[in-house]
Design a protein around this motif. Structure first.
Motif, PDB file in Angstrom:
ATOM      1  N   UNK A  98      -6.645   0.396   2.658  1.00 28.43           N
ATOM      2  CA  UNK A  98      -6.816   1.831   2.443  1.00 28.43           C
ATOM      3  C   UNK A  98      -8.201   2.064   1.848  1.00 28.43           C
ATOM      4  N   UNK A  99      -9.074   2.751   2.581  1.00 28.83           N
ATOM      5  CA  UNK A  99     -10.440   2.979   2.094  1.00 28.83           C
ATOM      6  C   UNK A  99     -10.538   4.220   1.211  1.00 28.83           C
ATOM      7  N   UNK A 100      -9.654   5.195   1.399  1.00 30.32           N
ATOM      8  CA  UNK A 100      -9.659   6.428   0.613  1.00 30.32           C
ATOM      9  C   UNK A 100      -8.203   6.824   0.395  1.00 30.32           C
ATOM     10  N   UNK A 101      -7.696   6.577  -0.802  1.00 31.37           N
ATOM     11  CA  UNK A 101      -6.273   6.786  -1.052  1.00 31.37           C
ATOM     12  C   UNK A 101      -5.840   8.230  -0.839  1.00 31.37           C
ATOM     13  N   UNK A 102      -6.592   9.173  -1.342  1.00 27.77           N
ATOM     14  CA  UNK A 102      -6.182  10.573  -1.199  1.00 27.77           C
ATOM     15  C   UNK A 102      -6.156  10.988   0.271  1.00 27.77           C
ATOM     16  N   UNK A 103      -7.153  10.572   1.023  1.00 25.95           N
ATOM     17  CA  UNK A 103      -7.161  10.885   2.459  1.00 25.95           C
ATOM     18  C   UNK A 103      -5.973  10.221   3.149  1.00 25.95           C
ATOM     19  N   UNK A 104      -5.674   8.972   2.786  1.00 25.81           N
ATOM     20  CA  UNK A 104      -4.549   8.258   3.388  1.00 25.81           C
ATOM     21  C   UNK A 104      -3.229   8.924   3.039  1.00 25.81           C
ATOM     22  N   UNK A 105      -3.079   9.360   1.806  1.00 21.53           N
ATOM     23  CA  UNK A 105      -1.845  10.040   1.405  1.00 21.53           C
ATOM     24  C   UNK A 105      -1.669  11.317   2.222  1.00 21.53           C
ATOM     25  N   UNK A 106      -2.736  12.087   2.365  1.00 21.09           N
ATOM     26  CA  UNK A 106      -2.644  13.317   3.175  1.00 21.09           C
ATOM     27  C   UNK A 106      -2.241  12.986   4.618  1.00 21.09           C
ATOM     28  N   UNK A 107      -2.832  11.942   5.178  1.00 20.39           N
ATOM     29  CA  UNK A 107      -2.507  11.544   6.556  1.00 20.39           C
ATOM     30  C   UNK A 107      -1.057  11.087   6.660  1.00 20.39           C
ATOM     31  N   UNK A 116       0.773  -1.223   0.000  1.00 16.72           N
ATOM     32  CA  UNK A 116       0.000   0.000   0.000  1.00 16.72           C
ATOM     33  C   UNK A 116       0.808   1.278   0.000  1.00 16.72           C
ATOM     34  N   UNK A 117       2.100   1.208   0.246  1.00 23.34           N
ATOM     35  CA  UNK A 117       2.922   2.417   0.272  1.00 23.34           C
ATOM     36  C   UNK A 117       2.635   3.314   1.457  1.00 23.34           C
TER      37      UNK A 117
END
Length: 164
Positions: free
Chosen positions: A122-131, A61-62
């Motif tokens: 990861x349910x929301x990639x953009x939200x996870x990237x921001x976090x 998942x990175x």
């Protein structure tokens, strides 16, 4: 014969023209990348770098987890890292299944209960990237001078989209 003979033969061919000797271990381009272990990702090639230019940290998942944070702290203080890319990708198995679905797939494959293992889909990639970018930028041991960006890599086009 072993299960690794083909890989050892390929290694001997690689070593015949090995040209990476003498590197000192610093990130010559000042770059570290946290990305997925997916084999469709060529971390150095996608950003025009060569071996020795960057530190590459890979996991399902990175994600920026504790071991990646330790590596980024060390990279920023000891290995001349001054830019960090957090890169997830399209069509990622970690972003297309729930924890329960992945547990079930592993259990089905092994015949053993896998629910003890935390997968972290990861349910929301953009939200996870921001976090994950925030985890890096807010870490007390990573200097404010380190630039951090979050991206999604499209495995079908090779393009990076900057999220943050």
């Amino acid at each position: 014969m072993t299960d690794f003979d083909d890989l050892l033969a390929a290694n001997r061919t690689f070593a015949d023209s090995f040209s990476l000797t003498g590197f000192d271990g610093i990130a010559r381009a000042g770059v570290a990348m946290v990305t997925c272990m997916d084999s469709r990702i060529d971390p150095l090639g996608m950003i025009g770098l060569q071996p020795g230019d960057a530190k590459i940290l890979r996991n399902p998942g990175g994600r920026v987890n504790d071991p990646e944070l330790v590596a980024l702290v060390l990279g920023s203080h000891l290995l001349q890292v001054n830019r960090v890319l957090v890169v997830e990708h399209t069509r990622c198995a970690m972003a297309s299944s729930t924890e329960e679905q992945i547990h079930q797939r592993v259990s089905d494959s092994t015949g053993t209960d896998a629910t003890w293992m935390s997968i972290g889909p990861i349910s929301d990639q953009k939200r996870q990237i921001r976090a994950d970018v925030h985890r890096v930028t807010s870490h007390p041991l990573i200097p404010d001078s380190v630039e951090v960006g979050g991206f999604i890599y499209d495995v079908d086009t090779g393009l990076l989209e900057q999220v943050v």
